[in-house]
Motif scaffolding. Structure first.
Motif, PDB file in Angstrom:
ATOM      1  N   TYR A   9      -6.138   5.091   6.917  1.00  0.00           N
ATOM      2  CA  TYR A   9      -6.387   3.848   6.181  1.00  0.00           C
ATOM      3  C   TYR A   9      -6.219   2.635   7.095  1.00  0.00           C
ATOM      4  N   TYR A  10      -5.137   2.595   7.840  1.00  0.00           N
ATOM      5  CA  TYR A  10      -4.890   1.413   8.662  1.00  0.00           C
ATOM      6  C   TYR A  10      -5.806   1.356   9.877  1.00  0.00           C
ATOM      7  N   ARG A  11      -6.258   2.496  10.337  1.00  0.00           N
ATOM      8  CA  ARG A  11      -7.205   2.489  11.460  1.00  0.00           C
ATOM      9  C   ARG A  11      -8.593   2.046  11.009  1.00  0.00           C
ATOM     10  N   GLU A  28       6.271   4.588   6.743  1.00  0.00           N
ATOM     11  CA  GLU A  28       5.750   3.252   7.051  1.00  0.00           C
ATOM     12  C   GLU A  28       6.105   2.879   8.486  1.00  0.00           C
ATOM     13  N   GLN A  87      -9.302   0.570   7.949  1.00  0.00           N
ATOM     14  CA  GLN A  87      -9.225  -0.617   7.109  1.00  0.00           C
ATOM     15  C   GLN A  87     -10.480  -0.765   6.237  1.00  0.00           C
ATOM     16  N   LEU A  98       0.336   2.727  15.197  1.00  0.00           N
ATOM     17  CA  LEU A  98      -0.746   1.749  15.297  1.00  0.00           C
ATOM     18  C   LEU A  98      -0.482   0.742  16.414  1.00  0.00           C
ATOM     19  N   GLU A  99       0.778   0.395  16.581  1.00  0.00           N
ATOM     20  CA  GLU A  99       1.129  -0.594  17.608  1.00  0.00           C
ATOM     21  C   GLU A  99       1.039  -0.013  19.010  1.00  0.00           C
ATOM     22  N   VAL A 153       3.948   5.059  10.880  1.00  0.00           N
ATOM     23  CA  VAL A 153       2.539   4.653  10.924  1.00  0.00           C
ATOM     24  C   VAL A 153       2.387   3.346  11.694  1.00  0.00           C
ATOM     25  N   ARG A 154       3.266   2.389  11.419  1.00  0.00           N
ATOM     26  CA  ARG A 154       3.172   1.101  12.121  1.00  0.00           C
ATOM     27  C   ARG A 154       3.431   1.286  13.609  1.00  0.00           C
ATOM     28  N   PHE A 171      -2.371   7.586   5.562  1.00  0.00           N
ATOM     29  CA  PHE A 171      -2.074   6.170   5.797  1.00  0.00           C
ATOM     30  C   PHE A 171      -2.564   5.718   7.173  1.00  0.00           C
ATOM     31  N   LEU A 172      -2.429   6.600   8.149  1.00  0.00           N
ATOM     32  CA  LEU A 172      -2.929   6.264   9.492  1.00  0.00           C
ATOM     33  C   LEU A 172      -4.423   5.992   9.447  1.00  0.00           C
ATOM     34  N   MET A 225       0.820  -1.206   0.000  1.00  0.00           N
ATOM     35  CA  MET A 225       0.000   0.000   0.000  1.00  0.00           C
ATOM     36  C   MET A 225       0.863   1.269   0.000  1.00  0.00           C
TER      37      MET A 225
END
Lengths: 157, 215
Positions: A34-36, B22, A38, B29-30, B25-26, A31-32, A1
């Motif tokens: 998007y991943y939150r 990347e 999904q 999220l973690e 962001v990861r 992107f944040l 992605m």
């Protein structure tokens, strides 16, 4: 992605915000989100449209918050482009496009550079199709005046 | 035109940006933390959340598609501890909205509409329905404004402002949608602002109820 969308989103955000650091922040936020969230997409076009819509909205938020709307003079835009080594013949027109007010610049970028049809731009920007056409027409007109004779191809819109 | 597109395509993200973003962001999220890429924005998002919840008007969006079931408003945290609202619908859908994530989620996707809102500052927000003029709500002036595309101006629109006996204010605004007339209703109670869209029939019911409260 990240590989698929980083450059596209950065280019778009940079073109709206006209600041590298702000563009980086905006891309990160997209992107944040998007991943939150999904979200699921019907196809690649749907996915791309989602990323672009979220990016445009995020850029608008940043412009409002930082009150930099229409605050970057053309000379600074030209410096930005020069700094990015975008120095071919198209850079003159591109820098003139970057000098347009935000309300025209965004729809012009989406239509002429990202090649989105009016209907989809209306969805992305939360505008009516007639409003998008009006902004494209006014943006083209202002761009022509700024360029003093350089004519932009008028696509069917 | 081709030359402009080529110039545009030459704008690329800085070297190493993709890997850096990347990782960021990861990590976010973690850990659930919200540290930005740069120091000047570090902690920006949680500050917004705290300010929105504790200091000023926590603007909350709820979208009513179809008839609301029971009590239309339910406030509180909706996901991830963020301030927001959950709204139960009679069709079984649950719709959530948050001013922090600035999004609206239909949990079963049956009633999703192209709606979004944007925070202008902690006292005002802009609400959008795709294809319609944006609407701005200001808690300071307690009024709604419509964006006039031709004039490029925000103009106050015809709306009905009702203040009930508890000192809360509520605004009803008729909006013509693609295939229906619906209403935007906004109300404020204490430090919390709520907004909902309801079908005409429901709006009339609310309107009547609010007028009763004023008596």
């Amino acid at each position: 992605m990240f590989e698929r969308y980083t450059n596209l989103l950065y280019r778009l955000c940079y073109s709206i915000l006209l600041q590298k650091e702000d563009a980086e922040d905006a891309v990160q936020d997209v992107f944040l989100k998007y991943y939150r969230k999904q979200p699921t997409f019907a196809d690649e076009d749907h996915e791309k449209a989602w990323f672009i819509r979220v990016a445009v909205n995020r850029c608008k938020d940043l412009l409002r918050r930082r009150k930099i709307r229409e605050a970057v003079p053309l000379s600074e835009v030209e410096e930005l482009l020069a700094a990015d080594e975008v120095e071919d013949e198209g850079s003159e027109v591109l820098s003139a496009l970057y000098g347009l007010p935000e309300r025209y610049r965004i729809v012009m970028i989406l239509h002429y550079l990202e090649e989105y049809p009016v209907k989809q731009i209306a969805g992305i920007c939360g505008l009516t199709q007639s409003a998008v056409k009006m902004r494209l027409a006014r943006g083209r007109e202002q761009l022509k005046q700024n360029l003093k004779g350089v004519v932009i191809d008028e696509k069917n819109c | 035109m081709k030359r402009i597109v080529e110039a545009y395509q030459k704008i690329t993200a800085p070297e190493g940006f993709m890997e850096r973003i990347e990782t960021q962001v990861r990590a976010e999220l973690e850990t659930g933390s919200a540290r930005g890429m740069r120091n000047r924005f570090a902690g920006w998002r949680p500050k917004v959340a705290v300010c929105a919840a504790a200091v000023a008007c926590v603007a909350v969006l709820a979208v009513g598609i179809g008839k609301l079931s029971g009590e239309p408003w339910s406030s509180g945290n909706y996901t991830d501890g963020l301030p927001g609202i959950r709204l139960a619908m009679e069709n079984g859908d649950v719709i959530s909205g948050s001013p922090v994530t600035a999004d609206v989620v239909s949990e079963n996707s049956l009633a999703q509409k192209n709606m979004s809102w944007t925070e202008v500052n902690d006292r005002a927000m802009i609400f959008r329905v795709t294809g319609e003029s944006p609407i701005m709500f200001s808690a300071d002036s307690e009024c709604l404004s419509l964006y006039d595309e031709e004039k490029d101006l925000w103009t106050n629109c015809k709306s009905e402002l009702v203040i009930n006996s508890a000192g809360e204010f509520c605004v009803l605004l008729p909006v013509i949608g693609d295939d229906e007339v619906f209403y935007i209703q906004m109300s404020s109670a204490g430090n919390t602002c709520w907004i909902a869209i309801v079908y005409e029939q429901d709006a009339k019911e609310y309107k009547a109820a609010l007028r009763d409260n004023n008596r």
